[in-house]
Design a protein around this motif. Structure first.
Motif: not given
Length: 169
Positions: A110-116
């Motif tokens: 699993m991976a988190m995809v985000g901009d912060q």
């Protein structure tokens, strides 16, 4: 370091099933504002809709994990056909724990995809999963707190590039 990005993508659309396969990733936890759509927007760009379709076709499981309320997240998530976790308390891991349980995958898949950095990157690091950091979709943030944090993120992004990191298009 926990706050320095592991990898930086220009936009979410630059993340390909091939990249995920090489990393052993089979499930993505997605942020909404400035990751899938503009800040506070309910509109999904055609390119992001095509990206979501390509991820689904490649067998990548997807879910939304957002610090926003259900009132903000539900209409967006339901319109694009994704499960969602509101009020995720990022950078704390409860929202990611809920998402992983629903997705039925091991953390390494699993991976988190985000901009912060101070929410998405830190949450992923604290939970022990990868973060696929994306540059914000829009150059402005409505929230003053987010604008302040963007200034604090600069040294961590600089460190990423100084160590030879690049922005994947």
């Amino acid at each position: 370091m926990l706050l320095t990005p592991e990898v930086v993508f220009r936009r979410v659309e630059a993340i390909t099933p091939e990249v995920l396969r090489r990393m052993g990733i089979t499930a993505l936890v997605l942020d909404v504002d400035n990751t899938l759509t503009g800040d506070g927007s309910q509109q999904l760009d055609d390119s992001v809709a095509a990206w979501l379709a390509a991820m689904r076709a490649a067998g990548i499981s997807l879910t939304i994990v957002s610090n926003n309320t259900a009132r903000r997240v539900r209409p967006f998530a339901e319109r694009i056909g994704l499960a969602w976790v509101p009020l995720a308390c990022k950078p704390l891991p409860p929202g990611l724990m809920t998402a992983r349980r629903r997705l039925g995958v091991a953390r390494r898949q699993m991976a988190m995809v985000g901009d912060q950095i101070f929410t998405d990157r830190l949450a992923a690091g604290l939970y022990g999963i990868r973060c696929l950091y994306v540059l914000p979709r829009t150059p402005h943030d409505k929230n003053r707190g987010v604008r302040f944090k963007r200034r604090l993120e600069k040294p961590f992004l600089r460190r990423y590039y100084e160590k030879g990191g690049k922005t994947y298009e």
